[in-house]
Write a protein that holds these residues in place. Structure first.
Motif, short mmCIF file in Angstrom:
data_model
loop_
_atom_site.label_atom_id
_atom_site.label_comp_id
_atom_site.label_asym_id
_atom_site.label_seq_id
_atom_site.Cartn_x
_atom_site.Cartn_y
_atom_site.Cartn_z
N TYR A 159 1.30 -0.96 -0.11
CA TYR A 159 -0.01 -0.14 -0.40
C TYR A 159 0.63 1.52 0.09
CZ TYR A 159 1.12 0.51 5.65
OH TYR A 159 2.13 0.36 5.42
N SER A 162 -1.01 8.22 -1.96
CA SER A 162 -0.80 8.64 -3.00
C SER A 162 0.34 9.83 -3.07
CB SER A 162 -2.06 10.02 -3.31
OG SER A 162 -2.76 9.68 -3.10
N THR A 192 -7.12 9.19 -0.38
CA THR A 192 -6.95 8.13 -1.16
C THR A 192 -5.93 6.80 -0.88
OG1 THR A 192 -6.32 8.99 -3.39
CG2 THR A 192 -8.42 8.09 -2.93
N GLU A 194 -3.19 3.57 -2.11
CA GLU A 194 -3.57 2.67 -3.53
C GLU A 194 -2.70 1.49 -2.88
OE1 GLU A 194 -1.72 3.94 -6.99
OE2 GLU A 194 -0.29 5.08 -6.31
N SER A 196 -2.76 -3.60 -3.05
CA SER A 196 -2.01 -4.31 -4.13
C SER A 196 -2.02 -5.42 -2.46
CB SER A 196 -1.05 -4.38 -4.69
OG SER A 196 -1.09 -5.38 -5.84
N HIS A 208 -2.79 -2.87 -8.66
CA HIS A 208 -3.31 -1.66 -6.89
C HIS A 208 -5.15 -1.09 -7.12
CE1 HIS A 208 -1.77 1.33 -10.01
NE2 HIS A 208 -2.40 2.13 -10.13
N GLN A 209 -5.29 -0.78 -6.48
CA GLN A 209 -6.73 -0.98 -6.70
C GLN A 209 -6.52 0.96 -5.97
OE1 GLN A 209 -8.33 -4.65 -5.97
NE2 GLN A 209 -10.50 -3.23 -6.57
N THR A 210 -7.55 1.99 -5.62
CA THR A 210 -7.67 2.42 -5.24
C THR A 210 -8.75 3.24 -3.87
OG1 THR A 210 -6.60 4.37 -7.31
CG2 THR A 210 -7.60 5.70 -5.48
#
Length: 555
Positions: A159, A162, A192, A194, A196, A208-210
């Motif tokens: 993780y 930003s 936010t 990120e 994974s 990765h997802q936000t």
């Protein structure tokens, strides 16, 4: 012969005796046991789902071992290494790839010459998909980190905030809900991160997802009351979130007074004053609650963003009752007597009359007061006569002189009434007329003690007309300002009594008096000003009459 022959043939038949049957059963049992032993000792395997490898396996048979294993799929073969009961790939396998596991099993070395001590198991299997963050993406709180839910159990997460660097969190045990140890944000922030993850150590990281997060908002403090409380009523403070650490000792009630804070529920607290007089009539009561970590903290860890100042008021006391007490204590030109004389008095009895004045009668104490002063008096109505009396009372009791009957004035009035204390000064009054010649009259009690020529303001800077109480007194001052033509002045002035804005009754040397010459003040000869200064006091009323109003008749 025939019989003899039959006998002989009968003796020649094989007969199975009892002992023969037993031997047959024994041999049969031996065969079964030996066969079962070989079957039990033969190697075998069962595959099932694994949380660490491509698949988990369970071996059966005496001393069974995995000789080799591989995952055969469309693109290539991937060797598998048995480790801790799981088959671990030696290289990446595409997520969700379908194929089969080819597993070769062998028994112990001393039995491998037997053909059944070697076996091969082939089982269809699908590689696991990469873990994904569950649809819930809004997180609140963040007191202990950001909670991220996945669609399956994972054992490590990467993780970053930003623009920040990546961090890796390796879990002691696989789980589907992971709390990321992010820096604790301030309340009310939005951001936010990120994310994974991977479910197994040999897997590649998922894309990765936000994840969007929102911290718990700041606490807000309000009062459910309408803004006004009774003299000794509770002050209620309600918070927008449940409070676990209120830090009540740091809350301040102003003006300072003894009382007790209690918790009503998780969000509401109440202050109860100890004194029966409470906050007093006409009071402005406030509560200051510290912000930040020194103030209340909610269960989520949120605090107040700034120091709130909640305010309440109490109803002003009765003007009629105020006039009754001021008259009884000698601060008005009238006296007052109750309809029921000789009634017992106590603090509680007097307090009960603040809003419910007793019946009684006002009478003028003096018979020759100027008509302008008498016209200002109306029982139950606040006017400059009553305001001046309040200012005199404040000065006599060492209170700030503002002419407002607040809690301190009422408390002192009740105290002085119980102690039968009265005004230390006679009742004084100043009347100024702008009719020619301009004059000033000084009244003390029932007597006109001084009449002197005076100067009022010129047309460009006229003197205020009306009746006003003296609010400031100075024996000497250098008055500074601008003349109508724009030039500046700095004049030494003596025996000054301010009554309205910058207008004052004071001494000033002029060649003559009796007509407009000043910039708004009422000027008299310095010797006269000194005598006036020694007679009047704070709250003495000054009436400036317009042209056409003659001086009061002499008595």
């Amino acid at each position: 012969m025939a019989a003899h022959a039959d006998t002989r043939h009968a003796h020649d038949r094989p007969i199975l005796s009892g002992s023969g049957r037993t031997k047959w059963f024994v041999w049969a049992g031996v065969v079964v046991i030996v066969g079962g032993a070989f079957w039990w000792a033969s190697p075998g395997v069962r595959l099932h789902k694994s949380t660490t490898g491509l698949a988990a396996y369970h071996l059966t048979g005496l001393g069974a071992r995995v000789q080799s294993a591989g995952f055969v799929h469309s693109s290539s073969d991937a060797p598998l290494i048995p480790k801790g009961g799981a088959l671990m790939p030696t290289r990446d396998i595409r997520p969700g790839e379908s194929g089969y596991v080819d597993l070769r099993i062998a028994g112990p070395a001393y039995l491998r010459w037997l053909p059944w001590e070697r076996t091969e198991a082939v089982t269809a299997i699908q590689a696991p998909s990469l873990p994904r963050v569950s649809p819930s993406t809004i997180n609140r709180g963040l007191a202990d980190g950001l909670t991220v839910p996945f669609n399956e159990r994972v054992n490590s997460v990467r993780y970053r905030l930003s623009g920040g660097r990546w961090h890796t969190l390796t879990l002691k045990s696989a789980r589907s809900i992971v709390r990321l140890p992010l820096p604790k944000p301030a309340p009310g922030q939005i951001g936010t991160v990120e994310v994974s993850a991977r479910a197994r150590s040999w897997e590649r990281w998922a894309p990765h997802q936000t994840v969007q997060w929102k911290s718990t908002p700041y606490i807000h403090a309000t009062s459910p009351q309408a803004g006004q409380v009774s003299l000794s009523g509770r002050l209620l403070v309600r918070f927008s979130q449940p409070i676990i650490h209120p830090h009540l000792s740091s809350w301040k009630v102003l003006p300072n007074m003894a009382g007790t804070w209690t918790r009503i529920n998780s969000r509401t607290f109440a202050f109860q004053p100890k004194s029966s007089f409470g906050y007093g009539p006409g009071a402005l009561v406030s509560v200051k609650i510290p912000s930040g970590r020194l103030g209340p903290q909610s269960k989520s860890g949120s605090v107040l963003a700034s120091t709130p100042r909640l305010q309440w008021t109490t109803a002003p006391g009765s003007v009629l009752r105020l006039q009754q007490l001021l008259a009884q204590e000698g601060y008005l030109p009238v006296s007052w007597a109750p309809d029921v004389p000789g009634a017992s008095q106590s603090l509680s009895t007097l307090q009960s009359t603040i809003y419910n004045p007793p019946n009684g009668t006002f009478q003028w104490k003096y018979s020759h007061l100027p008509h302008a002063l008498q016209a200002l008096w109306t029982p139950g109505h606040m006017s400059s006569v009553t305001q001046g009396a309040i200012m005199q009372f404040e000065r006599a009791n060492g209170l700030p002189v503002d002419g407002i009957a607040g809690p301190k004035v009422w408390k002192a009035l009740l105290r002085d009434r119980l102690a039968h204390r009265v005004s230390p000064w006679p009742y004084t009054y100043i009347s100024v007329t702008e009719s020619y010649p301009e004059t000033l009259e000084l009244w003390v009690n029932n007597q006109l003690v001084m009449t002197t020529l005076a100067n009022t303001g010129i047309p460009a800077t006229p003197t205020y007309l009306g009746t006003f109480p003296i609010y400031e007194r100075l024996a000497f001052q250098i008055m500074r300002g601008k003349n109508p033509n724009g030039t500046r002045y700095a004049d030494p002035v003596y025996w000054i009594n301010y009554f309205k804005g910058g207008d004052a009754v004071h001494g000033f040397v002029r060649a003559s008096y009796g007509f407009p010459q000043s910039l708004g003040c009422v000027e008299v000869p310095p010797s006269r000003a000194q005598k006036i200064y020694r007679q009047v006091h704070y709250g003495t009323l000054v009436t400036v009459n317009p042209v056409g109003v003659p001086p009061a008749p002499k008595t």
